[in-house]
Design a protein around this motif. Structure first.
Motif, PDB file in Angstrom:
ATOM      1  N   UNK A  68      31.672  60.421  -0.675  1.00 27.87           N
ATOM      2  CA  UNK A  68      30.988  60.829   0.193  1.00 27.87           C
ATOM      3  C   UNK A  68      30.220  59.614   0.931  1.00 27.87           C
ATOM      4  N   UNK A  69      29.311  58.960   0.265  1.00 27.12           N
ATOM      5  CA  UNK A  69      28.553  57.774   0.953  1.00 27.12           C
ATOM      6  C   UNK A  69      29.808  57.156   1.369  1.00 27.12           C
ATOM      7  N   UNK A  70      30.473  56.386   1.106  1.00 28.60           N
ATOM      8  CA  UNK A  70      31.534  55.890   1.621  1.00 28.60           C
ATOM      9  C   UNK A  70      32.021  56.129   2.854  1.00 28.60           C
ATOM     10  N   UNK A  71      32.616  57.097   2.607  1.00 27.32           N
ATOM     11  CA  UNK A  71      33.033  58.363   3.992  1.00 27.32           C
ATOM     12  C   UNK A  71      32.285  58.052   4.821  1.00 27.32           C
TER      13      UNK A  71
ATOM     14  N   UNK B 113      31.031  55.638  10.576  1.00 27.93           N
ATOM     15  CA  UNK B 113      30.091  55.124  11.160  1.00 27.93           C
ATOM     16  C   UNK B 113      30.445  53.982  11.345  1.00 27.93           C
ATOM     17  N   UNK B 114      31.235  52.925  10.842  1.00 28.77           N
ATOM     18  CA  UNK B 114      31.466  51.877  11.100  1.00 28.77           C
ATOM     19  C   UNK B 114      32.223  52.402  12.308  1.00 28.77           C
TER      20      UNK B 114
ATOM     21  N   UNK C 135      41.543  53.585  12.704  1.00 23.15           N
ATOM     22  CA  UNK C 135      41.256  53.747  11.539  1.00 23.15           C
ATOM     23  C   UNK C 135      41.394  52.514  10.354  1.00 23.15           C
ATOM     24  N   UNK C 136      42.347  52.070  11.248  1.00 23.06           N
ATOM     25  CA  UNK C 136      42.114  50.364  10.402  1.00 23.06           C
ATOM     26  C   UNK C 136      41.099  49.601  10.061  1.00 23.06           C
ATOM     27  N   UNK C 137      40.231  49.225  11.009  1.00 24.12           N
ATOM     28  CA  UNK C 137      39.439  48.656  11.786  1.00 24.12           C
ATOM     29  C   UNK C 137      38.371  48.812  10.752  1.00 24.12           C
TER      30      UNK C 137
ATOM     31  N   UNK D  95      36.524  46.181   8.646  1.00 25.08           N
ATOM     32  CA  UNK D  95      34.987  45.678   8.956  1.00 25.08           C
ATOM     33  C   UNK D  95      34.023  46.316   7.403  1.00 25.08           C
ATOM     34  N   UNK D  96      34.784  47.454   6.782  1.00 23.71           N
ATOM     35  CA  UNK D  96      33.877  48.219   5.608  1.00 23.71           C
ATOM     36  C   UNK D  96      34.071  46.739   3.991  1.00 23.71           C
TER      37      UNK D  96
END
Length: 483
Positions: A19-22, A27-28, A174-176, A180-181
């Protein structure tokens, strides 16, 4: 019960981590899709007056649709070389693609070699002259290898600026978001090992460089400015693009400093540098009104110019890609209110020897035909070699012709503040030399006056399929395209 408690905590930890990653991922995506642009990007110059606007074209054509009697008319880079020869104070160039690699067994023009030699010779003859070449990191495989042409320029003390793409907005969210993460931190390779996407004979690329490439963003501009004049074009100094159809406009006057201001914004946010300025006057009148536009300002001006057209007026277009919904809708509305619309489009059949799917032009054009009850007329360029890479739109009213030409395709990526793009907007009297020259250009291609330049609309739409249109809609929804 003890066993249940033993496994409950790790499951909650895993769920919480997901959930934190999502949350971070979303957000990113949101930030990098809508974040503020670097200062000076999305530029709208003032309208200036000049008597000096010239049109140059490149065309490859044949006597029949199978390629018999192949001919090439290349004028654009001859004019670029002339501008370099005649420059006295400075030269600023901004070109997207410049290399010599190709998998096709053809004798392409040696544009990259010639342009490099011209610039190096100019710098050696004039050591104090500022020569700055702004370009896209695609030319180094996004850091996988060196460019022999740009290395030669730097050895001659020419400043080369590889545009920082990371500060631009993400057009493939979706990819970017994943790049970035996660992916951007996987920079551990020293040597390339994956076949180059541009040509198999080009140096190999690292996995990290491919991860950058998949963001599909670019400094896509194509312009050269000296203290005397500027040329804005759709053509690249790329050998394998040497037989593409392209159009360029050359201009002089006060608009030069607007172009330099807009180009300086790219240099400034990339490395903090500045550009020189031209010593030019700003006359109160002239035959042509000219304006330099970049990114989304190109779209805003084009929509405004299309809205001017009324019953009996004519819109003519020569275009490599058309897919931007706002442009499509405005053209449909224009056709339905009685504006004559003639479009010459690339069939999107090939790209540097590789077969393409016909996206986006074929499904988009079919949609436009359906929504105007056939009021739009269109022809496909007969791309016996290369592409019809032109990005020219003209709106002819009773007294004037509104013109836009440059690097920008009519797509979301190019017109919605993702790529860096640059166009020259011109308002010309309807009876001016430039207006007549543009009409002659379109008439020649539309009517196949001395060769088989264009083909009937049905030539490619016979193979149009529901599946193709569905793929286009899915790409449009997910923003996963290369155009």
């Amino acid at each position: 019960m003890g066993r249940k408690r033993k496994w409950a905590r790790p499951r909650w930890i895993v769920l919480l981590a997901v959930l934190l990653f999502l949350f971070l991922y979303i957000g990113v995506i949101s930030w990098h899709t809508y974040k503020p642009l670097p200062e000076g990007i999305n530029y709208q110059g003032d309208i200036h007056w000049t008597d000096d606007v010239e049109m140059f074209t490149d065309l490859t054509f044949a006597q029949n649709k199978d390629g018999g009697g192949m001919m090439h008319e290349n004028h654009i880079f001859d004019e670029v070389y002339k501008m370099i020869d005649e420059a006295e104070s400075f030269i600023v160039l901004d070109f997207f693609l410049m290399d010599h690699y190709t998998d096709e067994d053809k004798d392409f023009p040696e544009i990259a070699q010639t342009l490099t030699s011209k610039l190096v010779e100019k710098k050696k003859a004039n050591p104090d002259m500022e020569i700055i070449f702004i370009t896209d990191p695609l030319n180094t495989g996004y850091g996988s290898y060196e460019s022999k042409w740009f290395d030669a320029m730097e050895d001659a003390a020419i400043e080369v600026v590889y545009t920082n793409l990371d500060k631009l907005r993400d057009s493939t969210p979706i990819y970017s978001g994943l790049y970035r993460t996660i992916f951007r931190w996987a920079h551990f390779e020293k040597n390339g090992w994956i076949t180059n996407a541009m040509a198999s004979k080009a140096p190999k690329m690292t996995l990290y460089s491919y991860m950058i490439l998949l963001n599909v963003k670019a400094n896509h501009r194509k312009t050269i400015v000296t203290e005397k004049e500027a040329l804005i074009t759709s053509s690249n100094p790329h050998n394998a693009s040497g037989f593409h159809g392209n159009v360029a406009m050359k201009v002089s006057g006060a608009v030069l400093n607007d172009i330099l201001e807009a180009e300086e914004a790219v240099v400034r946010y990339t490395n903090g540098g500045t550009l020189p300025r031209a010593k030019v006057e700003s006359p109160d009148d002239g035959e042509y009104a000219v304006q330099y536009l970049t990114e989304k300002k190109i779209l805003e001006a084009l929509l405004g110019d299309i809205a001017v057209a009324q019953t009996g007026d004519t819109i003519r277009m020569g275009m490599f890609f058309i897919a931007m919904p706002e442009v499509v809708e405005s053209l449909v509305d224009a056709a339905n209110r009685g504006v004559n619309i003639e479009m010459i489009l690339d069939p999107n059949e090939n790209s540097f020897g590789n077969e393409k799917s016909g996206l986006p032009n074929r499904p988009v054009l079919q949609k436009m035909m359906d929504e105007t009850d056939g009021n739009i007329t269109a022809r496909w360029y007969n791309t016996v070699m290369g592409q019809y890479h032109t990005k020219l739109v003209t709106i002819r009213t009773k007294d004037e012709m509104y013109i836009t030409n440059g690097s920008a395709n009519l797509t979301d990526r190019t017109l919605n503040n993702y790529n860096l793009e640059a166009n020259l907007r011109i308002i010309a009297p309807g009876d001016s030399e430039l207006s007549k020259e543009i009409d002659d250009y379109f008439d020649r291609l539309w009517n196949n006056k001395d060769a088989m330049y264009t083909l009937d609309f049905e030539e490619y739409q016979d193979s149009f399929t529901f599946f193709q249109r569905g793929i286009y809609r899915l790409q449009e929804l997910l923003k996963v395209t290369t155009y």
